[in-house]
Design a protein around this motif. Structure first.
Motif, PDB file in Angstrom:
ATOM      1  N   LEU A  72       1.094  -1.270   0.002  1.00  0.00           N
ATOM      2  CA  LEU A  72       0.041  -0.304  -0.059  1.00  0.00           C
ATOM      3  C   LEU A  72       0.924   1.226   0.016  1.00  0.00           C
ATOM      4  N   ASP A  73       1.672   1.190   0.787  1.00  0.00           N
ATOM      5  CA  ASP A  73       2.668   2.491   0.876  1.00  0.00           C
ATOM      6  C   ASP A  73       3.682   2.633  -0.334  1.00  0.00           C
ATOM      7  N   ARG A  74       4.016   1.580  -0.865  1.00  0.00           N
ATOM      8  CA  ARG A  74       4.829   1.764  -2.118  1.00  0.00           C
ATOM      9  C   ARG A  74       3.994   2.160  -3.283  1.00  0.00           C
ATOM     10  N   ALA A  75       2.556   1.746  -3.325  1.00  0.00           N
ATOM     11  CA  ALA A  75       1.522   2.192  -4.405  1.00  0.00           C
ATOM     12  C   ALA A  75       1.320   3.693  -4.415  1.00  0.00           C
ATOM     13  N   ILE A  76       1.472   4.117  -3.136  1.00  0.00           N
ATOM     14  CA  ILE A  76       0.829   5.577  -3.130  1.00  0.00           C
ATOM     15  C   ILE A  76       2.293   6.428  -3.137  1.00  0.00           C
ATOM     16  N   GLU A  77       3.227   5.980  -2.191  1.00  0.00           N
ATOM     17  CA  GLU A  77       4.386   6.744  -2.155  1.00  0.00           C
ATOM     18  C   GLU A  77       5.259   6.851  -3.634  1.00  0.00           C
ATOM     19  N   GLY A  78       5.214   5.668  -4.337  1.00  0.00           N
ATOM     20  CA  GLY A  78       5.799   5.468  -5.668  1.00  0.00           C
ATOM     21  C   GLY A  78       5.232   6.512  -6.476  1.00  0.00           C
ATOM     22  N   ARG A  79       4.157   6.941  -6.229  1.00  0.00           N
ATOM     23  CA  ARG A  79       3.456   7.991  -7.088  1.00  0.00           C
ATOM     24  C   ARG A  79       3.487   9.267  -6.661  1.00  0.00           C
ATOM     25  N   GLY A  80       4.369   9.602  -5.534  1.00  0.00           N
ATOM     26  CA  GLY A  80       4.457  10.879  -4.718  1.00  0.00           C
ATOM     27  C   GLY A  80       3.527  11.162  -4.103  1.00  0.00           C
ATOM     28  N   GLY A  81       2.836  10.262  -3.600  1.00  0.00           N
ATOM     29  CA  GLY A  81       1.648  10.761  -2.429  1.00  0.00           C
ATOM     30  C   GLY A  81       2.087  10.273  -1.074  1.00  0.00           C
ATOM     31  N   ILE A  82       0.871  10.542  -0.039  1.00  0.00           N
ATOM     32  CA  ILE A  82       1.189  10.255   1.270  1.00  0.00           C
ATOM     33  C   ILE A  82      -0.056   9.551   1.701  1.00  0.00           C
ATOM     34  N   THR A  83       0.438   8.769   2.980  1.00  0.00           N
ATOM     35  CA  THR A  83      -0.694   7.914   3.291  1.00  0.00           C
ATOM     36  C   THR A  83      -0.413   8.026   4.972  1.00  0.00           C
ATOM     37  N   ASN A  84      -1.409   7.839   5.650  1.00  0.00           N
ATOM     38  CA  ASN A  84      -1.313   7.669   6.897  1.00  0.00           C
ATOM     39  C   ASN A  84      -2.453   7.481   7.774  1.00  0.00           C
TER      40      ASN A  84
END
Length: 435
Positions: A72-84
């Motif tokens: 999940l983190d890789r899919a979002i952060e890999g596109r420059g996004g953030i999640t928490n």
């Protein structure tokens, strides 16, 4: 204020599954925020499961049958996004911010993780150590210690609000993967959830995307909330003190039990009362105790709003020797307000401050998503506009009546965190040496 801003979202929906969806397009935004709110937190936990909501929040990021841990983190952060994510007494929520164009590719990952958390046993043991370390760090956080001391004193061990959301080491060690999965199935259900999407979105396309990813049926039977005892009301002055070796000045909190979110008009009035007393340099307590007399390093007033009962709280940071006169002055100022009331100018200042604070907290898509999700989960998103309208409707006489009703000088809670004796003595010697 003659014209009130309209804060309600452009689109609200309730799917057949019971899931609530709130969409707020911001045409000039290049980003999109998704905030998924679940109506469970510390309030729903039996004492023997204390910390399960927060532990589950961690485990959601460990994947599902279709998502590997960290995917999940890789899919979002890999596109420059953030999640928490975050867990409170009345809620848990998961959020991500991505480029608006990436929403169709990233939302499926968030939905898969939240709705179908796998909770693999080996990851449970790894993450248990992470949560235990978080508890250890919190035990050295002065703000957290003082807040928890207040909650334990005001609510007691019998009420869930008196227990730490993080849990305790002895309860965390008893939580099994099977129990975490059962808790997840019982609470992470459409009727207990809200999905908020804000930013550069097309409402129709986004609704279809949310329905596709989040619109499925629940995976198991619903759980009901355990019975919660009534909020305690002190009969007299209830004091609790503690010390900390790293503390240089005392942390003082005075609190009075107030109302639950069901009493929305009084909730709004108590916000105004808090702003009159301790919000901003020209508020009564800040002006008198910090600006004029210099008895406190910091002071503020707040109305804590919770689902099962709130607290009206005055917080101060000060030298230990000033504690008696500061507490006496606080009570004197409250009695003065109860007797003499407030002026129209004071009320107008408080109105403006609270109105602008709300508007400033809704300037970005991520802020909007958090605001909508919080309100919808706790009290209903329609209350946002009612809040602004009620702020304008209160009179000075009504604010005085609220102070008379809730702020008794004879019955309140005191939570005090003081420097350890050796630390306080060292600080005094240093002050003398510098004179």
């Amino acid at each position: 204020m003659s014209r009130l801003p309209r804060l309600l979202p452009a689109y609200t929906h309730r799917l057949n599954s019971g899931l609530r969806v709130i969409l707020h397009p911001v045409p000039i935004a290049d980003s999109a925020t998704v905030d998924v709110w679940v109506q469970t937190g510390g309030r729903n936990e039996p004492p023997q499961w204390l910390g399960i909501s927060h532990f589950l929040e961690h485990m959601v990021f460990k994947g599902s049958e279709r998502l590997a841990p960290g995917e999940l983190d890789r899919a979002i952060e890999g596109r420059g996004g953030i999640t928490n994510a975050a867990t409170g007494q009345d809620y848990t929520h998961y959020y991500m911010t991505v480029a608006a164009a990436d929403l169709p590719e990233t939302l499926p990952y968030l939905a898969e993780a939240v709705l179908r958390a796998g909770i693999p046993p080996e990851e449970v043991e790894r993450e248990r150590q992470v949560v235990l370390e978080e508890i250890r760090r919190a035990a050295d956080d002065l703000g957290y210690i003082t807040y928890q001391l207040l909650m334990e004193t005001a609510y007691g061990e019998e009420h869930p609000y008196g227990r730490p959301v993080l849990g305790r080491p002895e309860t965390l060690r008893q939580l099994t993967p099977e129990l975490l999965r059962a808790y997840h199935r019982g609470w992470y259900r459409p009727e207990y959830m809200t999905v908020v999407v804000t930013g550069g979105i097309d409402p129709e396309q986004t609704l279809a995307l949310v329905e596709k990813e989040f619109g499925g049926p629940a995976r198991g039977p619903a759980w009901t909330r355990p019975p919660i005892p009534p909020q305690p009301h002190p009969q007299g002055i209830l004091r609790r003190e503690s010390t900390h070796v790293r503390l240089e000045q005392a942390r003082l909190k005075l609190a009075w039990p107030t109302v639950s979110l069901d009493a929305w008009e009084q909730v709004c009035g108590l916000e105004l009362l808090a702003a009159v007393l301790g919000d901003g340099r020209t508020s009564r307590l800040v002006h008198l105790l910090r600006e004029q007399r210099g008895w406190v390093r910091a002071i503020g007033c707040s109305s804590l709003v919770l689902k099962e009962g709130g607290l009206f709280c005055i917080s101060a940071q000060l030298e230990v020797e000033d504690l008696p006169r500061v507490e006496a002055t606080l009570l004197h100022e409250i009695e003065k307000l109860q007797q003499d009331g407030i002026g129209q100018a004071e009320l107008e200042r408080a109105r403006r401050m609270l109105t602008h604070e709300l508007l400033f907290s809704a300037e970005s898509p991520s802020q909007l998503a958090s605001l909508y999700g919080y309100y919808e989960t706790l009290v209903g998103v329609q209350r946002l506009q009612e809040y602004l309208e009620l702020l304008q409707a209160f009179t000075p006489a009504q604010i005085r009546e609220l102070a008379q009703q809730y702020l008794s000088p004879e019955a309140y809670v005191v939570a005090l965190l003081k420097p350890a004796a050796s630390n306080a003595a060292a600080a005094s010697e240093l002050q003398l040496a510098c004179r």
